[in-house]
Design an enzyme around this catalytic site. Sequence first.
Site, mmCIF file in Angstrom:
data_model
loop_
_atom_site.group_PDB
_atom_site.id
_atom_site.type_symbol
_atom_site.label_atom_id
_atom_site.label_comp_id
_atom_site.label_asym_id
_atom_site.label_seq_id
_atom_site.Cartn_x
_atom_site.Cartn_y
_atom_site.Cartn_z
ATOM 1 N N ASN A 149 0.841 -1.198 -0.011
ATOM 2 C CA ASN A 149 -0.028 0.021 -0.043
ATOM 3 C C ASN A 149 0.913 1.277 0.070
ATOM 4 O O ASN A 149 0.395 2.427 0.339
ATOM 5 C CB ASN A 149 -0.673 -0.036 1.203
ATOM 6 C CG ASN A 149 -1.720 -1.206 1.401
ATOM 7 O OD1 ASN A 149 -2.355 -1.629 0.321
ATOM 8 N ND2 ASN A 149 -1.966 -1.792 2.422
ATOM 9 N N HIS A 197 -14.134 -2.084 6.727
ATOM 10 C CA HIS A 197 -12.870 -2.732 7.230
ATOM 11 C C HIS A 197 -13.453 -3.416 8.334
ATOM 12 O O HIS A 197 -14.021 -2.931 9.408
ATOM 13 C CB HIS A 197 -11.905 -1.642 7.443
ATOM 14 C CG HIS A 197 -10.332 -2.366 7.579
ATOM 15 N ND1 HIS A 197 -9.964 -2.290 8.824
ATOM 16 C CD2 HIS A 197 -9.654 -2.986 6.782
ATOM 17 C CE1 HIS A 197 -8.756 -2.880 8.865
ATOM 18 N NE2 HIS A 197 -8.491 -3.338 7.446
ATOM 19 N N GLU A 210 -15.522 3.503 3.746
ATOM 20 C CA GLU A 210 -14.117 3.869 3.442
ATOM 21 C C GLU A 210 -14.436 4.990 2.253
ATOM 22 O O GLU A 210 -15.457 4.865 1.599
ATOM 23 C CB GLU A 210 -13.495 2.571 2.849
ATOM 24 C CG GLU A 210 -13.250 1.549 3.897
ATOM 25 C CD GLU A 210 -12.704 0.226 3.709
ATOM 26 O OE1 GLU A 210 -11.811 0.138 2.591
ATOM 27 O OE2 GLU A 210 -13.015 -0.713 4.501
ATOM 28 N N SER A 239 -10.522 -1.003 0.329
ATOM 29 C CA SER A 239 -9.307 -1.759 0.273
ATOM 30 C C SER A 239 -9.079 -2.717 -0.625
ATOM 31 O O SER A 239 -7.997 -2.823 -1.275
ATOM 32 C CB SER A 239 -8.827 -1.976 1.642
ATOM 33 O OG SER A 239 -9.660 -2.964 2.179
ATOM 34 N N ASP A 273 -13.198 6.408 6.543
ATOM 35 C CA ASP A 273 -11.960 5.789 6.898
ATOM 36 C C ASP A 273 -11.298 6.140 5.460
ATOM 37 O O ASP A 273 -11.528 5.358 4.443
ATOM 38 C CB ASP A 273 -12.058 4.321 6.970
ATOM 39 C CG ASP A 273 -10.544 3.544 7.220
ATOM 40 O OD1 ASP A 273 -9.919 3.996 6.656
ATOM 41 O OD2 ASP A 273 -10.890 2.299 7.582
ATOM 42 N N HIS A 321 -7.088 4.395 2.484
ATOM 43 C CA HIS A 321 -6.656 4.006 1.000
ATOM 44 C C HIS A 321 -6.711 5.271 -0.125
ATOM 45 O O HIS A 321 -6.143 5.245 -1.267
ATOM 46 C CB HIS A 321 -7.124 2.691 0.340
ATOM 47 C CG HIS A 321 -6.736 1.655 1.258
ATOM 48 N ND1 HIS A 321 -5.270 0.996 0.927
ATOM 49 C CD2 HIS A 321 -7.550 1.113 2.109
ATOM 50 C CE1 HIS A 321 -5.291 -0.108 1.677
ATOM 51 N NE2 HIS A 321 -6.500 -0.110 2.569
ATOM 52 N N LYS A 374 0.062 3.583 4.529
ATOM 53 C CA LYS A 374 -0.187 3.368 3.112
ATOM 54 C C LYS A 374 0.522 4.361 2.206
ATOM 55 O O LYS A 374 1.655 4.414 2.310
ATOM 56 C CB LYS A 374 -1.662 3.477 2.908
ATOM 57 C CG LYS A 374 -2.582 2.915 3.969
ATOM 58 C CD LYS A 374 -2.874 1.371 3.940
ATOM 59 C CE LYS A 374 -3.812 0.833 4.925
ATOM 60 N NZ LYS A 374 -3.389 -0.460 5.436
#
Length: 388
Positions: free
Chosen positions: A50, A137, A177, A181, A206, A209, A239
């Site tokens: 990542n 997640h 998110e 991910s 979140d 990423h 990440k």
Amino acid sequence: MTDKMLPIQDDAAAPDVLQQRMAERMAQLQEQGLLRQRTVYRAPVNFAANDYLALASSPALADAAMQALQRGVGCGSGASALVSGYQSEHLALEQALCQHTGHEAALLFCSGFSANQALLKTLFQPGDTVLSDKLIHASVIDGAKDAGVTLRRFLHNDADSATRLAAKHRPLALITESVFSMDGDCAPLMALRQIADQQGAWLIVDDAHGFGTPVTFPDIGSQPCDARYADIQLITFGKAMGCQGAALLGSQALIDFMVANCRHYIYSTALSPLAAATALAALTLMQDHRLCQQLAENITYFRQRCAHVGIALTASVTAIQPVIIGDSHRTLAIAQQLRGAGFAVGAIRPPTVPRGSARLRITLNAGHSQAQIDAFITALQQALAAHR
Ligand SMILES: Cc1ncc(COP(=O)(O)O)c(C=O)c1O
């Protein structure tokens, strides 16, 4: 030890229940192709990490860490933040993150997993209802369990489904998110923001990423997620920033509340000052838009080359480019062949992804050269053909 103290040999000793349970579970995982094992990472070319901006082992970041050490920044914080672990490096990083995102305040954690878990456990109470995307997640799910929250999950990235569930359950918060991910697709942030506003709920994003990477949200385009959309934003340093640690960002009232009540924060050694100083340097390096630009070019190049040779990709336009295989054994075999050819990719299987959707999780980074991408695609074609 005297004779009297020798353990008695008992032929009818009770079975070791834990040993037996572990053995059965491991055999089951092995049979299903779902056994997870570590291997020391050795592949010369990494399409699994990542580390989207290729900062983790960049000389510039190593140099910044070295300079921090030379000016006496500690390797360890020595105590929890409320004792003596909160130091000027932590404050400087929190301030820089706030400036970058527009949030009022920030709180640092040693990992994104613990930050999410801590947030849910501290903010919510048993009986509260929270809405999240179906693919949220594991750390959010675990945090919700710890808090005794009723977690209702809307269909993945489906604002209509979120609207229906929100109207029915009147949640205190919606959680998504920004970039997912395992799929690399982006949440409808503006729609979720509106649903949250209509319900008087908070939107928690979140951004593990998304932060620092080129993103295109379906309804706000290529703007980064920040305080305009998220009441609370989670950023991990592991990440795109290429470091270690995480931050929760939100209002001053939220962060004050977390400092006063969050058991993960109060009863745990604070993030190391060296990690904080390194993350601050990474944040500065990230401001160089050429890195993000390079990553965007690599993503486009990868997708074009795959299309040219007939490798089926999903619609993801982020650094996360899954190739859906379906069968777990096959996914593992392909990933192993690629590793043998010198390329690391993630072999992602249930329960991380839904049943029947095992996949290669391929990630692009700003440091990949076109020659590396070409060589990888050739190896990928061969591995896919060998394991049809
Ligand atoms: C969406 C998401 N949130 C949180 C985390 C946890 O972050 P960290 O790796 O810093 O613990 C991850 C890590 O895989 C993630 O993918």
